[in-house]
Design a protein around this motif. Sequence first.
Motif, PDB file in Angstrom:
ATOM      1  N   CYS A  27       0.830  -1.207   0.000  1.00  0.00           N
ATOM      2  CA  CYS A  27       0.000   0.000   0.000  1.00  0.00           C
ATOM      3  C   CYS A  27       0.866   1.260   0.000  1.00  0.00           C
ATOM      4  O   CYS A  27       1.855   1.340   0.733  1.00  0.00           O
ATOM      5  CB  CYS A  27      -0.893   0.028   1.237  1.00  0.00           C
ATOM      6  N   ASN A  28       0.466   2.214  -0.819  1.00  0.00           N
ATOM      7  CA  ASN A  28       0.998   3.570  -0.733  1.00  0.00           C
ATOM      8  C   ASN A  28      -0.176   4.531  -0.821  1.00  0.00           C
ATOM      9  O   ASN A  28      -1.339   4.111  -0.848  1.00  0.00           O
ATOM     10  CB  ASN A  28       2.050   3.836  -1.815  1.00  0.00           C
ATOM     11  N   GLU A  29       0.108   5.823  -0.862  1.00  0.00           N
ATOM     12  CA  GLU A  29      -0.963   6.806  -0.861  1.00  0.00           C
ATOM     13  C   GLU A  29      -1.917   6.613  -2.042  1.00  0.00           C
ATOM     14  O   GLU A  29      -3.137   6.748  -1.890  1.00  0.00           O
ATOM     15  CB  GLU A  29      -0.381   8.225  -0.905  1.00  0.00           C
ATOM     16  N   GLN A  30      -1.365   6.292  -3.217  1.00  0.00           N
ATOM     17  CA  GLN A  30      -2.207   6.160  -4.398  1.00  0.00           C
ATOM     18  C   GLN A  30      -3.096   4.933  -4.327  1.00  0.00           C
ATOM     19  O   GLN A  30      -4.275   4.980  -4.700  1.00  0.00           O
ATOM     20  CB  GLN A  30      -1.347   6.104  -5.666  1.00  0.00           C
ATOM     21  N   LEU A  31      -2.556   3.828  -3.844  1.00  0.00           N
ATOM     22  CA  LEU A  31      -3.379   2.616  -3.725  1.00  0.00           C
ATOM     23  C   LEU A  31      -4.505   2.835  -2.720  1.00  0.00           C
ATOM     24  O   LEU A  31      -5.639   2.392  -2.949  1.00  0.00           O
ATOM     25  CB  LEU A  31      -2.521   1.424  -3.304  1.00  0.00           C
ATOM     26  N   VAL A  32      -4.220   3.505  -1.625  1.00  0.00           N
ATOM     27  CA  VAL A  32      -5.262   3.808  -0.638  1.00  0.00           C
ATOM     28  C   VAL A  32      -6.362   4.650  -1.277  1.00  0.00           C
ATOM     29  O   VAL A  32      -7.566   4.367  -1.116  1.00  0.00           O
ATOM     30  CB  VAL A  32      -4.663   4.521   0.586  1.00  0.00           C
ATOM     31  N   THR A  33      -5.967   5.675  -2.018  1.00  0.00           N
ATOM     32  CA  THR A  33      -6.944   6.540  -2.698  1.00  0.00           C
ATOM     33  C   THR A  33      -7.754   5.755  -3.720  1.00  0.00           C
ATOM     34  O   THR A  33      -8.984   5.882  -3.796  1.00  0.00           O
ATOM     35  CB  THR A  33      -6.218   7.707  -3.392  1.00  0.00           C
ATOM     36  N   ASP A  34      -7.069   4.928  -4.503  1.00  0.00           N
ATOM     37  CA  ASP A  34      -7.752   4.160  -5.545  1.00  0.00           C
ATOM     38  C   ASP A  34      -8.709   3.133  -4.949  1.00  0.00           C
ATOM     39  O   ASP A  34      -9.820   2.926  -5.470  1.00  0.00           O
ATOM     40  CB  ASP A  34      -6.724   3.456  -6.446  1.00  0.00           C
ATOM     41  N   LEU A  35      -8.299   2.473  -3.883  1.00  0.00           N
ATOM     42  CA  LEU A  35      -9.177   1.480  -3.253  1.00  0.00           C
ATOM     43  C   LEU A  35     -10.451   2.131  -2.731  1.00  0.00           C
ATOM     44  O   LEU A  35     -11.549   1.588  -2.908  1.00  0.00           O
ATOM     45  CB  LEU A  35      -8.444   0.771  -2.114  1.00  0.00           C
ATOM     46  N   SER A  36     -10.315   3.281  -2.105  1.00  0.00           N
ATOM     47  CA  SER A  36     -11.497   3.985  -1.595  1.00  0.00           C
ATOM     48  C   SER A  36     -12.456   4.320  -2.731  1.00  0.00           C
ATOM     49  O   SER A  36     -13.670   4.069  -2.642  1.00  0.00           O
ATOM     50  CB  SER A  36     -11.083   5.274  -0.872  1.00  0.00           C
ATOM     51  N   ALA A  37     -11.915   4.886  -3.804  1.00  0.00           N
ATOM     52  CA  ALA A  37     -12.754   5.302  -4.929  1.00  0.00           C
ATOM     53  C   ALA A  37     -13.390   4.106  -5.621  1.00  0.00           C
ATOM     54  O   ALA A  37     -14.574   4.140  -5.996  1.00  0.00           O
ATOM     55  CB  ALA A  37     -11.932   6.115  -5.919  1.00  0.00           C
ATOM     56  N   ALA A  38     -12.628   3.031  -5.808  1.00  0.00           N
ATOM     57  CA  ALA A  38     -13.151   1.861  -6.510  1.00  0.00           C
ATOM     58  C   ALA A  38     -14.240   1.168  -5.699  1.00  0.00           C
ATOM     59  O   ALA A  38     -15.242   0.693  -6.261  1.00  0.00           O
ATOM     60  CB  ALA A  38     -12.019   0.884  -6.814  1.00  0.00           C
ATOM     61  N   CYS A  39     -14.086   1.101  -4.383  1.00  0.00           N
ATOM     62  CA  CYS A  39     -15.127   0.500  -3.543  1.00  0.00           C
ATOM     63  C   CYS A  39     -16.420   1.297  -3.642  1.00  0.00           C
ATOM     64  O   CYS A  39     -17.516   0.721  -3.735  1.00  0.00           O
ATOM     65  CB  CYS A  39     -14.663   0.414  -2.092  1.00  0.00           C
ATOM     66  N   LYS A  40     -16.306   2.609  -3.642  1.00  0.00           N
ATOM     67  CA  LYS A  40     -17.499   3.446  -3.772  1.00  0.00           C
ATOM     68  C   LYS A  40     -18.138   3.263  -5.150  1.00  0.00           C
ATOM     69  O   LYS A  40     -19.374   3.205  -5.270  1.00  0.00           O
ATOM     70  CB  LYS A  40     -17.122   4.914  -3.544  1.00  0.00           C
ATOM     71  N   GLU A  41     -17.313   3.164  -6.180  1.00  0.00           N
ATOM     72  CA  GLU A  41     -17.830   2.967  -7.532  1.00  0.00           C
ATOM     73  C   GLU A  41     -18.593   1.657  -7.653  1.00  0.00           C
ATOM     74  O   GLU A  41     -19.713   1.610  -8.188  1.00  0.00           O
ATOM     75  CB  GLU A  41     -16.670   2.972  -8.531  1.00  0.00           C
ATOM     76  N   LEU A  42     -18.010   0.589  -7.153  1.00  0.00           N
ATOM     77  CA  LEU A  42     -18.644  -0.724  -7.273  1.00  0.00           C
ATOM     78  C   LEU A  42     -19.880  -0.843  -6.391  1.00  0.00           C
ATOM     79  O   LEU A  42     -20.811  -1.585  -6.709  1.00  0.00           O
ATOM     80  CB  LEU A  42     -17.643  -1.827  -6.935  1.00  0.00           C
ATOM     81  N   ASP A  43     -19.898  -0.107  -5.283  1.00  0.00           N
ATOM     82  CA  ASP A  43     -21.040  -0.209  -4.381  1.00  0.00           C
ATOM     83  C   ASP A  43     -22.314   0.367  -4.995  1.00  0.00           C
ATOM     84  O   ASP A  43     -23.414  -0.049  -4.637  1.00  0.00           O
ATOM     85  CB  ASP A  43     -20.734   0.500  -3.068  1.00  0.00           C
ATOM     86  N   ILE A  44     -22.175   1.311  -5.909  1.00  0.00           N
ATOM     87  CA  ILE A  44     -23.365   1.902  -6.544  1.00  0.00           C
ATOM     88  C   ILE A  44     -23.605   1.352  -7.946  1.00  0.00           C
ATOM     89  O   ILE A  44     -24.513   1.801  -8.646  1.00  0.00           O
ATOM     90  CB  ILE A  44     -23.261   3.441  -6.595  1.00  0.00           C
ATOM     91  N   ASP A  45     -22.799   0.380  -8.361  1.00  0.00           N
ATOM     92  CA  ASP A  45     -22.951  -0.238  -9.677  1.00  0.00           C
ATOM     93  C   ASP A  45     -23.982  -1.367  -9.574  1.00  0.00           C
ATOM     94  O   ASP A  45     -23.696  -2.430  -9.018  1.00  0.00           O
ATOM     95  CB  ASP A  45     -21.610  -0.777 -10.155  1.00  0.00           C
ATOM     96  N   ASN A  46     -25.159  -1.157 -10.107  1.00  0.00           N
ATOM     97  CA  ASN A  46     -26.235  -2.140  -9.974  1.00  0.00           C
ATOM     98  C   ASN A  46     -25.983  -3.428 -10.752  1.00  0.00           C
ATOM     99  O   ASN A  46     -26.678  -4.423 -10.538  1.00  0.00           O
ATOM    100  CB  ASN A  46     -27.564  -1.524 -10.417  1.00  0.00           C
ATOM    101  N   SER A  47     -25.014  -3.412 -11.645  1.00  0.00           N
ATOM    102  CA  SER A  47     -24.688  -4.625 -12.392  1.00  0.00           C
ATOM    103  C   SER A  47     -23.809  -5.572 -11.584  1.00  0.00           C
ATOM    104  O   SER A  47     -23.599  -6.719 -11.974  1.00  0.00           O
ATOM    105  CB  SER A  47     -23.979  -4.271 -13.703  1.00  0.00           C
ATOM    106  N   VAL A  48     -23.300  -5.100 -10.460  1.00  0.00           N
ATOM    107  CA  VAL A  48     -22.376  -5.889  -9.635  1.00  0.00           C
ATOM    108  C   VAL A  48     -23.086  -6.361  -8.379  1.00  0.00           C
ATOM    109  O   VAL A  48     -23.697  -5.580  -7.660  1.00  0.00           O
ATOM    110  CB  VAL A  48     -21.135  -5.047  -9.249  1.00  0.00           C
ATOM    111  N   ARG A  49     -22.999  -7.657  -8.108  1.00  0.00           N
ATOM    112  CA  ARG A  49     -23.595  -8.225  -6.901  1.00  0.00           C
ATOM    113  C   ARG A  49     -22.544  -8.595  -5.856  1.00  0.00           C
ATOM    114  O   ARG A  49     -22.801  -8.505  -4.658  1.00  0.00           O
ATOM    115  CB  ARG A  49     -24.391  -9.496  -7.258  1.00  0.00           C
ATOM    116  N   ILE A  50     -21.373  -9.050  -6.327  1.00  0.00           N
ATOM    117  CA  ILE A  50     -20.332  -9.543  -5.425  1.00  0.00           C
ATOM    118  C   ILE A  50     -19.016  -8.857  -5.789  1.00  0.00           C
ATOM    119  O   ILE A  50     -18.704  -8.693  -6.968  1.00  0.00           O
ATOM    120  CB  ILE A  50     -20.139 -11.072  -5.558  1.00  0.00           C
ATOM    121  N   VAL A  51     -18.234  -8.487  -4.770  1.00  0.00           N
ATOM    122  CA  VAL A  51     -16.937  -7.861  -4.992  1.00  0.00           C
ATOM    123  C   VAL A  51     -15.847  -8.751  -4.390  1.00  0.00           C
ATOM    124  O   VAL A  51     -15.915  -9.125  -3.212  1.00  0.00           O
ATOM    125  CB  VAL A  51     -16.866  -6.459  -4.378  1.00  0.00           C
ATOM    126  N   VAL A  52     -14.856  -9.082  -5.214  1.00  0.00           N
ATOM    127  CA  VAL A  52     -13.697  -9.866  -4.780  1.00  0.00           C
ATOM    128  C   VAL A  52     -12.491  -8.940  -4.752  1.00  0.00           C
ATOM    129  O   VAL A  52     -12.233  -8.223  -5.719  1.00  0.00           O
ATOM    130  CB  VAL A  52     -13.431 -11.049  -5.737  1.00  0.00           C
TER     131      VAL A  52
END
Length: 260
Positions: A27-52
Amino acid sequence: MYQTLEIEKNGRVATLWMNRPEVFNACNEQLVTDLSAACKELDIDNSVRIVVLAGRGKHFSAGADVNWLKRASQFSAEESLADARRFASMLRTLAEMSKPTIARIQGVALGGGTGLTAACDMAIASDTAVFATSEVKFGIIPSAISPYVLRAIGPRQALRYFQSGERISAQRALAIGLVNEVVPAPELDAKVAELAESLILAGPKAQQAAKNLVRTVTGRPIDATLSEETAQGFARQRATVEAKEGITAFLDKRQPAWLG
């Protein structure tokens, strides 16, 4: 597009690949930022049911990038707190996703990698995976990851591993509750896919309510107040459109609408 991540979709399952294999997905600053943003993106994506959550290359995550640690050692008190808050916020964002999350663990999952494992709802590890809350070996503590690791392994085990920083084998991780299953490395992807397919069969709103139920009930005494709250929660969920559809589909011997 993310600098340190790739999102791969296969039907209703999205795999969030940490993509820094040259540094074992540390982990570095960019990975932390990207993980936060990607989790938020996938959480509102209605086409996605499960996140790995997974890591490219031989390892899941080696924890903190040494260059990040070096930079952080020179931070002012204000900068250090802001940096720690970003990491803690990322873990909370992952842990509080409304969808089921699975950690796919191969190789090492050290420090923050153990935290990412514990922040997911469930974890499947290869039999050669290795974990550690190794922060004390650097003179620091696993503070940000502690709520999630404690939730997984309990205070007794945490007292040992938070202080010793020992390596934890996959089988030991299974025994103490850090992971749900351990499989031979060649079978890892198949087992993750099997679990994801099982999760897809359940009602998505019910799964979200089930996650909230665990948070609500954990650690509380079983008394009249809790009994009443759980009874109300059951009645509330049974009255939802999703529950009515699920029960009707079962009685009609057909698939529920959420599988359509």
